[in-house]
Design a protein around this motif. Structure first.
Motif, PDB file in Angstrom:
ATOM      1  N   THR A 431       0.732  -1.300  -0.109  1.00  0.00           N
ATOM      2  CA  THR A 431       0.004   0.032   0.088  1.00  0.00           C
ATOM      3  C   THR A 431       0.846   1.289  -0.157  1.00  0.00           C
ATOM      4  O   THR A 431       2.031   1.220   0.214  1.00  0.00           O
ATOM      5  N   PRO A 432       0.317   2.536  -0.008  1.00  0.00           N
ATOM      6  CA  PRO A 432       1.157   3.528  -0.038  1.00  0.00           C
ATOM      7  C   PRO A 432       2.031   3.817   1.262  1.00  0.00           C
ATOM      8  O   PRO A 432       2.832   4.431   1.091  1.00  0.00           O
ATOM      9  N   VAL A 433       1.865   3.201   2.284  1.00  0.00           N
ATOM     10  CA  VAL A 433       2.327   3.325   3.647  1.00  0.00           C
ATOM     11  C   VAL A 433       3.732   2.700   3.294  1.00  0.00           C
ATOM     12  O   VAL A 433       4.739   3.289   3.554  1.00  0.00           O
ATOM     13  N   ALA A 434       3.588   1.196   2.832  1.00  0.00           N
ATOM     14  CA  ALA A 434       4.904   0.697   2.569  1.00  0.00           C
ATOM     15  C   ALA A 434       5.869   1.441   1.344  1.00  0.00           C
ATOM     16  O   ALA A 434       7.021   1.650   1.755  1.00  0.00           O
ATOM     17  N   HIS A 435       5.162   2.223   0.336  1.00  0.00           N
ATOM     18  CA  HIS A 435       5.865   2.675  -0.564  1.00  0.00           C
ATOM     19  C   HIS A 435       6.620   3.777   0.079  1.00  0.00           C
ATOM     20  O   HIS A 435       7.940   4.103  -0.319  1.00  0.00           O
ATOM     21  N   LYS A 436       5.823   4.669   0.821  1.00  0.00           N
ATOM     22  CA  LYS A 436       6.441   5.981   1.321  1.00  0.00           C
ATOM     23  C   LYS A 436       7.622   5.559   2.353  1.00  0.00           C
ATOM     24  O   LYS A 436       8.612   6.466   2.243  1.00  0.00           O
ATOM     25  N   GLY A 437       7.382   4.598   3.018  1.00  0.00           N
ATOM     26  CA  GLY A 437       8.367   4.162   4.030  1.00  0.00           C
ATOM     27  C   GLY A 437       9.727   3.684   3.426  1.00  0.00           C
ATOM     28  O   GLY A 437      10.731   3.972   3.838  1.00  0.00           O
ATOM     29  N   ALA A 438       9.320   3.055   2.117  1.00  0.00           N
ATOM     30  CA  ALA A 438      10.756   2.611   1.540  1.00  0.00           C
ATOM     31  C   ALA A 438      11.369   3.660   0.739  1.00  0.00           C
ATOM     32  O   ALA A 438      12.629   3.877   0.759  1.00  0.00           O
ATOM     33  N   VAL A 439      10.527   4.798   0.402  1.00  0.00           N
ATOM     34  CA  VAL A 439      11.334   6.052  -0.260  1.00  0.00           C
ATOM     35  C   VAL A 439      12.075   6.535   0.806  1.00  0.00           C
ATOM     36  O   VAL A 439      13.395   7.056   0.563  1.00  0.00           O
ATOM     37  N   ALA A 440      11.761   6.816   1.809  1.00  0.00           N
ATOM     38  CA  ALA A 440      12.197   7.387   3.019  1.00  0.00           C
ATOM     39  C   ALA A 440      13.420   6.657   3.388  1.00  0.00           C
ATOM     40  O   ALA A 440      14.486   7.454   3.727  1.00  0.00           O
ATOM     41  N   GLY A 441      13.147   5.380   3.493  1.00  0.00           N
ATOM     42  CA  GLY A 441      14.475   4.638   4.110  1.00  0.00           C
ATOM     43  C   GLY A 441      15.682   4.698   2.872  1.00  0.00           C
ATOM     44  O   GLY A 441      16.787   4.796   3.160  1.00  0.00           O
TER      45      GLY A 441
END
Ligand SMILES: [Zn+2]
Length: 529
Positions: A431-441
């Motif tokens: 979901t977008p939560v996973a996508h955004k977290g991975a971009v930040a990481g």
């Protein structure tokens, strides 16, 4: 006291070093902004990678599709791929060499867990394919993050003529704690200066020192007895299942008299065929976890003594096979401090009201603690501000941590309150939560890579800390012997059987904007269906 004095000295040294470091950090802010922009440009690719790996749903040692897919992207981006490293078919490295400079290893886990298939984006437990493996720990997000970070770092390094080398590797079969000790033994890290590892979480942060994680031995005991007619002539038989049961009973009694920090658990993978045959062969698979190299070894020896005793009591024979090993975890202080500054610079992802509504809906539907997606990064976790450990899980990144200076960066791709190694931890992972977290990481990793590449003092400080603080009381001492080989047979039968079904659900980014789109799941879906 010696420790105190030593860390005071180190602290003083670091404080004294802070002027040139700060001056450098200032000089590199422009570089870092470029790297952040490079990662942002890859946000779409990150989403595709996170969703694709989620859809492959591959358990340990069967990450063939994941390997082919990720190495394909890396090869296209100028990395040199070596497949099948350390004698493990799904393991690989991807290297990029920009001349004489530090070699930085970048890795994260890629495997799923048995039976945890889950439709993403729905606030309820609902398997995508009943009985299939799934990403119930969120390992689908880690390597996509690393790939994006590496491509971004490569772009910036190329443009500015920054020298150095990147070596990417996947954490194959981490859930079996079954590869990283073999990677180390195969010499994969012998030319590496520092290593950065990432793991999914609902928070964003890093740590140093003894993490309090337990080391572990994964070992299978196989008992051999004599089959016979269970009713007509039971006296002619010797039951291997009796031996397994006796071992487990003895272990559970001994457990009361073991240190509180130990964790141990088992499954019976073979208990015989049918009741009217005295079982001639039976197997029990144990994980033995403790906090130091010696206590892990001691716990394992206690288990093996009990297995021998059970064999003796039942007139059977026992053999054992080590299936995996994990060293206790220990993070590198100078690297962690550099990474922490970068995590603060990147900050938490900007969650939308949809993201927060989704997280809340999942927590409420599952009757878990309701806790919003975090909006602040974590403080640097240190031996001083952590609670004393009473034992816990393991991660075989420990084996790399005791070989080269290493840190783990935890990135916020999951929602809080989920249960680990459970389908609920899969719900948010495409979901977008996973996508955004991975971009930040990915940004935090890319910035830390640039710090390492441009700051020789950071590399030398990391190595000094590794030698003088980390290796002061313990040295890397795994239980693996020369005969132990990676357990690449694990999960093969299951995947041979189930892969055709899984293939039907692979994400196709050429047709769908997201995996949720492909599955017809609206976002945010706020009520169970
Ligand atoms: Zn994990």
């Amino acid at each position: 006291m010696m420790m105190m004095k030593r860390s005071m000295k180190l602290l003083t040294a670091l404080l004294m070093a802070s002027t040139p470091l700060a001056a450098h950090a200032k000089a590199s802010t422009a570089l870092k902004k470029e790297a952040i922009a490079e990662v942002d440009e890859q946000a779409k690719l990150v989403q595709e990678m996170v969703d694709s790996v989620y859809s492959f749903q591959e358990p340990g040692f069967q990450e063939f599709q994941t390997a082919e897919y990720l190495t394909g992207i890396l090869a296209k981006n100028g990395f040199t791929i070596t497949m099948g490293v350390a004698g493990i078919p799904t393991a690989w490295t991807a290297t990029w060499d920009n001349g004489d400079g530090p070699t930085v290893a970048l890795g994260s886990d890629v495997d799923g867990l048995l039976g945890l298939s889950q439709i993403p984006g729905v606030p309820q437990i609902k398997p995508l394919i009943p009985g299939a493996p799934g990403h119930g720990e969120g390992h689908n997000s880690g390597m996509p993050l690393i790939v994006a970070a590496a491509i971004a770092a490569k772009e910036v390094m190329t443009k500015h003529g920054i020298k150095g080398k990147l070596m990417l590797w996947p954490g194959v079969a981490e859930e079996l704690l079954a590869t990283k000790a073999f990677y180390v033994r195969a010499g994969m890290f012998k030319d590496v200066d520092v290593s950065i590892f990432t793991h999914v979480a609902s928070s964003f942060g890093t740590s140093y020192g003894d993490s309090g994680n337990n080391g572990m031995v994964s070992v299978e005991y196989t008992f051999k007895g004599i089959t016979s007619h269970a009713a007509a002539s039971p006296w002619s038989g010797r039951s291997a299942l009796d031996a397994v049961e006796l071992m487990n009973i003895a272990w559970n009694m001994r457990r009361e008299h073991l240190p509180l920090t130990q964790r141990s658990h088992y499954v019976i993978t073979n208990g015989g065929g049918q009741p009217n045959i005295v079982p001639g062969e039976a197997t029990v698979w144990y994980y033995f976890r403790e906090q130091t190299f010696q206590s892990v070894r001691d716990l394992y020896n206690t288990g093996s003594d009990i297995a021998e005793a059970a064999a003796k009591a039942t007139g059977t024979f026992v053999s054992r096979r080590v299936l995996g090993y994990a060293a206790p975890n220990f993070g590198n202080k100078p690297l962690a401090e550099a990474a922490h500054a970068n995590i603060e610079m990147v900050g938490m992802p900007k969650w939308s009201s949809e993201d927060q509504a989704f997280a809340k809906a999942v927590q409420e539907a599952l009757k878990f603690k309701v806790e919003p997606l975090k909006t602040k990064v974590e403080p640097l976790s240190t031996p001083e501000n952590r609670k004393p450990s009473t034992g816990g899980g393991s991660d075989d990144i420990g084996d790399i941590m005791w070989t080269v200076p290493t840190i783990t960066i935890r990135f916020p791709s999951n929602i809080p309150s989920m249960i680990g190694h459970n389908v609920t931890s899969a719900i948010a992972m495409a979901t977008p939560v996973a996508h955004k977290g991975a971009v930040a990481g990915a940004k935090a990793v890319a910035l830390t890579v640039l710090d390492v590449m441009t700051t020789p003092k950071l590399v030398s400080d990391a190595k000094t800390y590794f030698q003088t603080v980390q290796l002061k009381d313990q040295k890397y001492d795994p239980v693996l012997t020369a005969e132990d080989q990676p357990a690449i047979h694990l999960n093969k039968e299951l995947m041979d059987r189930i892969r055709p079904e899984l293939k039907k659900y692979y994400y196709d980014p050429s047709k769908y904007d997201s995996y949720l789109d492909q599955l017809g799941v609206s976002y945010p879906q706020l009520t169970p269906q």
